[in-house]
Design an enzyme around this catalytic site. Structure first.
Site, short mmCIF file in Angstrom:
data_model
loop_
_atom_site.label_atom_id
_atom_site.label_comp_id
_atom_site.label_asym_id
_atom_site.label_seq_id
_atom_site.Cartn_x
_atom_site.Cartn_y
_atom_site.Cartn_z
N LEU A 89 30.25 -36.78 -8.90
CA LEU A 89 31.31 -37.39 -9.72
C LEU A 89 30.63 -38.34 -10.69
O LEU A 89 29.86 -39.21 -10.28
CB LEU A 89 32.28 -38.18 -8.82
N ALA A 90 30.91 -38.18 -11.97
CA ALA A 90 30.34 -39.09 -12.96
C ALA A 90 31.26 -39.20 -14.16
O ALA A 90 31.85 -38.19 -14.60
CB ALA A 90 28.96 -38.60 -13.41
N VAL A 91 31.38 -40.40 -14.67
CA VAL A 91 32.15 -40.65 -15.89
C VAL A 91 31.18 -41.25 -16.91
O VAL A 91 30.38 -42.14 -16.58
CB VAL A 91 33.35 -41.60 -15.61
N GLU A 123 29.46 -38.65 0.55
CA GLU A 123 28.43 -39.67 0.76
C GLU A 123 28.35 -40.53 -0.50
O GLU A 123 28.49 -40.02 -1.62
CB GLU A 123 27.04 -39.05 1.00
N ASN A 128 26.50 -48.82 -4.11
CA ASN A 128 27.39 -48.40 -5.21
C ASN A 128 28.80 -48.95 -5.00
O ASN A 128 29.75 -48.23 -4.68
CB ASN A 128 27.39 -46.87 -5.29
N TYR A 135 36.79 -45.06 -4.02
CA TYR A 135 37.15 -44.20 -2.89
C TYR A 135 38.11 -44.91 -1.94
O TYR A 135 39.03 -44.29 -1.40
CB TYR A 135 35.88 -43.73 -2.16
C1 LIG Z 1 32.06 -44.59 -10.09
C2 LIG Z 1 32.63 -43.99 -11.38
C3 LIG Z 1 32.76 -42.47 -11.21
C4 LIG Z 1 34.03 -44.59 -11.62
O1 LIG Z 1 34.58 -43.97 -12.77
P1 LIG Z 1 35.77 -44.66 -13.61
O2 LIG Z 1 36.43 -43.60 -14.40
O3 LIG Z 1 35.23 -45.84 -14.32
O4 LIG Z 1 36.72 -45.17 -12.44
P2 LIG Z 1 38.30 -45.48 -12.60
O5 LIG Z 1 38.55 -46.10 -13.91
O6 LIG Z 1 39.07 -44.25 -12.25
O7 LIG Z 1 38.46 -46.56 -11.46
C5 LIG Z 1 39.49 -46.49 -10.48
C6 LIG Z 1 39.33 -47.65 -9.53
O8 LIG Z 1 38.05 -47.59 -8.88
C7 LIG Z 1 37.51 -48.92 -8.74
N1 LIG Z 1 36.33 -49.06 -9.59
C8 LIG Z 1 35.80 -48.13 -10.43
N2 LIG Z 1 34.67 -48.60 -11.00
C9 LIG Z 1 34.47 -49.85 -10.51
C10 LIG Z 1 33.47 -50.84 -10.70
N3 LIG Z 1 32.45 -50.66 -11.53
N4 LIG Z 1 33.59 -52.01 -10.04
C11 LIG Z 1 34.62 -52.22 -9.19
N5 LIG Z 1 35.61 -51.32 -8.96
C12 LIG Z 1 35.52 -50.15 -9.60
C13 LIG Z 1 38.61 -49.86 -9.18
O9 LIG Z 1 39.43 -50.12 -8.06
C14 LIG Z 1 39.37 -49.00 -10.18
O10 LIG Z 1 40.68 -49.38 -10.35
P3 LIG Z 1 41.04 -50.55 -11.42
O11 LIG Z 1 40.34 -50.20 -12.71
O12 LIG Z 1 42.54 -50.46 -11.49
O13 LIG Z 1 40.51 -51.81 -10.83
C15 LIG Z 1 31.75 -44.34 -12.61
O14 LIG Z 1 31.49 -45.73 -12.61
C16 LIG Z 1 30.42 -43.60 -12.63
O15 LIG Z 1 30.31 -42.50 -13.17
N6 LIG Z 1 29.37 -44.23 -12.02
C17 LIG Z 1 28.02 -43.63 -11.98
C18 LIG Z 1 28.01 -42.38 -11.12
C19 LIG Z 1 28.50 -42.66 -9.72
O16 LIG Z 1 28.26 -43.69 -9.14
N7 LIG Z 1 29.22 -41.64 -9.17
C20 LIG Z 1 29.71 -41.69 -7.80
C21 LIG Z 1 28.65 -41.22 -6.89
S1 LIG Z 1 29.20 -41.23 -5.20
#
Ligand SMILES: CC(C)(COP(=O)(O)OP(=O)(O)OC[C@H]1O[C@@H](n2cnc3c(N)ncnc32)[C@H](O)[C@@H]1OP(=O)(O)O)[C@@H](O)C(=O)NCCC(=O)NCCS
Length: 164
Positions: A89-91, A123, A128, A135
């Site tokens: 999963l990555a954004v 996992e 992170n 999650y």
């Molecule tokens: C983790 C990741 C996929 C989150 O993507 P995102 O689109 O920014 O997440 P969302 O906007 O859908 O976030 C939903 C909720 O998750 C939590 N969340 C997401 N990113 C967060 C952060 N950096 N810090 C704290 N909470 C976070 C929050 O509860 C958030 O809700 P809120 O914005 O209302 O507070 C992104 O940061 C990413 O690609 N990270 C690098 C790759 C990675 O770590 N992948 C997961 C591997 S297991």
């Protein structure tokens, strides 16, 4: 820094309102996916890893998220027997904190249910915290620790899961 500025400029702007779409990953997406995979992860999947996933659609689920027509991220899972295992999963950084990962995860969980899965598991690196929060927001709980699961960096993983 560039991403942050871009992100702020988007706040309240047209792109902020752009709808998020989720669609199946195509073979032609692999170069873009690998580009971001290498930027985002310390131990990135190879192009062959993604190719193998797309060649195994009976088990593998692979989607791309787009925002206003722009590539915004990707998400992957395996549906094996009654378990949906989230594998990737990555954004894209400039699209983060807009609910895109949450939408993608809900989409994967729904596909898992449709394929007869009763549990979802994944996992995540113990460091992170952003992903762990995501999650937990989606109803996953920590089930245990896999020691040195990320063997290159020697980092442990939390195993997280939920019922579907
Ligand atoms: C983790 C990741 C996929 C989150 O993507 P995102 O689109 O920014 O997440 P969302 O906007 O859908 O976030 C939903 C909720 O998750 C939590 N969340 C997401 N990113 C967060 C952060 N950096 N810090 C704290 N909470 C976070 C929050 O509860 C958030 O809700 P809120 O914005 O209302 O507070 C992104 O940061 C990413 O690609 N990270 C690098 C790759 C990675 O770590 N992948 C997961 C591997 S297991």
């Amino acid at each position: 820094m560039y991403s942050e500025t871009r992100s702020l400029e988007r706040g309240g702007g047209e792109t902020e309102e752009a709808p998020v779409t989720i669609r199946p990953m195509r073979f032609s997406d692999i170069p873009t996916v690998v580009y971001w995979e290498r930027k985002i992860f310390p131990s990135p999947w190879s192009p062959e890893n993604f190719l193998a996933e797309l060649e195994n659609p009976r088990v593998s689920i692979a989607v791309v998220m787009e925002c206003g027509g722009e590539f915004a991220g990707y998400a992957m899972a395996w549906a094996v027997a009654d378990e949906l295992h989230i594998t990737n999963l990555a954004v894209v950084p400039s699209f983060r904190r807009r609910g895109i990962a949450e939408k993608a995860m809900e989409y994967l969980l729904q596909l898992g249910r449709q394929r007869g899965c009763r549990y979802a598991q994944l996992e995540v690196r113990v460091s992170n915290t952003g992903a762990i929060r995501l999650y937990e927001k989606l109803g996953f709980a920590k089930l245990g620790i896999r020691k040195k699961y990320y063997f290159r960096e020697g980092e442990d993983a939390f195993v997280m899961g939920r019922e579907l």
